[in-house]
Design a protein around this motif. Structure first.
Motif, PDB file in Angstrom:
ATOM      1  N   GLY A 142      -8.409   4.498  19.709  1.00 21.64           N
ATOM      2  CA  GLY A 142      -8.535   5.896  19.177  1.00 21.64           C
ATOM      3  C   GLY A 142      -7.022   6.292  18.510  1.00 21.64           C
ATOM      4  O   GLY A 142      -7.218   7.469  17.977  1.00 21.64           O
ATOM      5  N   GLU A 143      -6.038   5.795  18.885  1.00 24.88           N
ATOM      6  CA  GLU A 143      -4.998   6.357  18.351  1.00 24.88           C
ATOM      7  C   GLU A 143      -4.644   5.720  16.820  1.00 24.88           C
ATOM      8  O   GLU A 143      -5.260   5.014  16.319  1.00 24.88           O
ATOM      9  N   GLN A 144      -4.116   6.652  16.196  1.00 22.13           N
ATOM     10  CA  GLN A 144      -3.712   6.577  14.771  1.00 22.13           C
ATOM     11  C   GLN A 144      -2.565   5.834  14.344  1.00 22.13           C
ATOM     12  O   GLN A 144      -1.544   6.050  15.093  1.00 22.13           O
ATOM     13  N   LEU A 145      -2.817   4.815  13.339  1.00 17.95           N
ATOM     14  CA  LEU A 145      -1.518   4.049  13.082  1.00 17.95           C
ATOM     15  C   LEU A 145      -1.400   4.329  11.509  1.00 17.95           C
ATOM     16  O   LEU A 145      -2.250   4.789  10.951  1.00 17.95           O
ATOM     17  N   PHE A 146       0.057   4.225  11.115  1.00 12.57           N
ATOM     18  CA  PHE A 146       0.387   4.324   9.722  1.00 12.57           C
ATOM     19  C   PHE A 146       1.140   2.999   9.049  1.00 12.57           C
ATOM     20  O   PHE A 146       2.022   2.611   9.899  1.00 12.57           O
ATOM     21  N   TYR A 147       0.446   2.540   8.253  1.00 13.61           N
ATOM     22  CA  TYR A 147       0.923   1.168   7.545  1.00 13.61           C
ATOM     23  C   TYR A 147       1.710   1.817   6.464  1.00 13.61           C
ATOM     24  O   TYR A 147       1.212   2.510   5.763  1.00 13.61           O
ATOM     25  N   SER A 148       2.886   0.855   6.056  1.00 18.78           N
ATOM     26  CA  SER A 148       3.490   1.456   4.815  1.00 18.78           C
ATOM     27  C   SER A 148       4.362   0.078   4.393  1.00 18.78           C
ATOM     28  O   SER A 148       4.487  -0.861   5.033  1.00 18.78           O
ATOM     29  N   VAL A 149       4.321  -0.048   2.974  1.00 24.75           N
ATOM     30  CA  VAL A 149       5.001  -1.201   2.456  1.00 24.75           C
ATOM     31  C   VAL A 149       6.038  -0.370   1.383  1.00 24.75           C
ATOM     32  O   VAL A 149       5.561   0.344   0.541  1.00 24.75           O
ATOM     33  N   THR A 150       7.205  -0.876   1.692  1.00 31.40           N
ATOM     34  CA  THR A 150       8.107  -0.212   0.896  1.00 31.40           C
ATOM     35  C   THR A 150       8.727  -1.416  -0.101  1.00 31.40           C
ATOM     36  O   THR A 150       8.532  -2.755   0.350  1.00 31.40           O
ATOM     37  N   TYR A 151       8.627  -1.137  -1.207  1.00 32.10           N
ATOM     38  CA  TYR A 151       9.077  -2.310  -2.496  1.00 32.10           C
ATOM     39  C   TYR A 151      10.311  -1.963  -3.270  1.00 32.10           C
ATOM     40  O   TYR A 151      10.577  -0.763  -3.422  1.00 32.10           O
ATOM     41  N   ILE A 152      10.983  -2.822  -3.650  1.00 28.19           N
ATOM     42  CA  ILE A 152      12.116  -2.589  -4.535  1.00 28.19           C
ATOM     43  C   ILE A 152      12.382  -3.851  -5.523  1.00 28.19           C
ATOM     44  O   ILE A 152      11.870  -4.988  -5.097  1.00 28.19           O
ATOM     45  N   ASN A 153      12.386  -3.219  -6.868  1.00 23.40           N
ATOM     46  CA  ASN A 153      12.663  -4.404  -7.801  1.00 23.40           C
ATOM     47  C   ASN A 153      14.150  -4.957  -7.754  1.00 23.40           C
ATOM     48  O   ASN A 153      14.956  -4.178  -8.074  1.00 23.40           O
ATOM     49  N   ASP A 154      14.451  -5.966  -7.332  1.00 18.61           N
ATOM     50  CA  ASP A 154      15.727  -6.392  -6.938  1.00 18.61           C
ATOM     51  C   ASP A 154      16.161  -7.286  -8.185  1.00 18.61           C
ATOM     52  O   ASP A 154      16.629  -8.193  -7.996  1.00 18.61           O
ATOM     53  N   SER A 155      15.839  -6.684  -9.550  1.00 16.93           N
ATOM     54  CA  SER A 155      16.211  -7.502 -10.578  1.00 16.93           C
ATOM     55  C   SER A 155      16.824  -6.666 -11.423  1.00 16.93           C
ATOM     56  O   SER A 155      16.878  -5.496 -11.398  1.00 16.93           O
ATOM     57  N   GLU A 156      17.431  -7.303 -12.437  1.00 21.94           N
ATOM     58  CA  GLU A 156      18.028  -6.429 -13.801  1.00 21.94           C
ATOM     59  C   GLU A 156      17.055  -6.215 -14.794  1.00 21.94           C
ATOM     60  O   GLU A 156      17.405  -5.522 -15.676  1.00 21.94           O
ATOM     61  N   GLU A 157      15.704  -6.563 -14.364  1.00 23.82           N
ATOM     62  CA  GLU A 157      14.610  -6.587 -15.517  1.00 23.82           C
ATOM     63  C   GLU A 157      13.590  -5.477 -14.980  1.00 23.82           C
ATOM     64  O   GLU A 157      13.416  -5.691 -13.604  1.00 23.82           O
TER      65      GLU A 157
END
Length: 160
Positions: free
Chosen positions: A56-71
């Motif tokens: 019954g408890e609420q969960l918060f899911y997240s995905v952090t992304y980074i473009n680790d490129s020069e393009e």
């Protein structure tokens, strides 16, 4: 009774093939969300570690992304399965900065229905009748992700 959360997304994020060939780095997390009421009657959400939670408890899911490129990263698609032991909260699947559109699957990711189709023509969003049946969510980015740029996609769910 406390329940160990086995709803980790680790190892379950799928990146579309064009993005996979690029240097897109992702980090997945989930936290327990609690609502706190302040002295003036306002409410605020606080995120805490989700080592153990109660049904019954609420969960918060997240995905952090980074473009680790020069393009720039183009044609980026991120697909997340919804853990079986949670029920997705309506209207909670979003991307920061509105740079991605979310689609939903109820058949294990075989087919998807557009999140845009879940919104009516009026100012009031149409309600998804079966959020507990959603098995996957797919975010399709509408623009490229610039070199070294980052962002986050997220959703909230209730532990069954």
């Amino acid at each position: 009774m406390l329940k160990r959360v086995a709803a980790s997304l680790a190892g379950t994020l799928m990146i579309g093939l064009p993005a996979l060939a690029q240097d897109l780095v992702v980090e997945q997390t989930f936290e327990r969300a609690i609502v706190i009421e302040d002295e003036e009657g306002g409410v605020e959400m606080e995120l805490l570690p989700a080592d153990e939670v109660k049904p019954g408890e609420q969960l918060f899911y997240s995905v952090t992304y980074i473009n680790d490129s020069e393009e720039p990263a183009t044609d980026v698609v991120l697909t997340l399965p919804v853990p079986e032991d949670v029920s997705l909260l309506e209207d909670s699947a979003v991307a920061e900065y509105d740079e991605a559109f979310v689609d939903f699957s109820i058949d294990g990711g075989k087919t998807y229905i557009s999140g845009a189709r879940l919104v009516s023509d009026s100012a009031t969003p149409a309600h998804l009748e079966i959020p507990e049946e959603i098995t996957h969510m797919r975010w399709t980015f509408s623009q490229e992700i610039a070199p070294k740029d980052s962002g986050r996609i997220f959703f909230a769910a209730i532990l069954k």
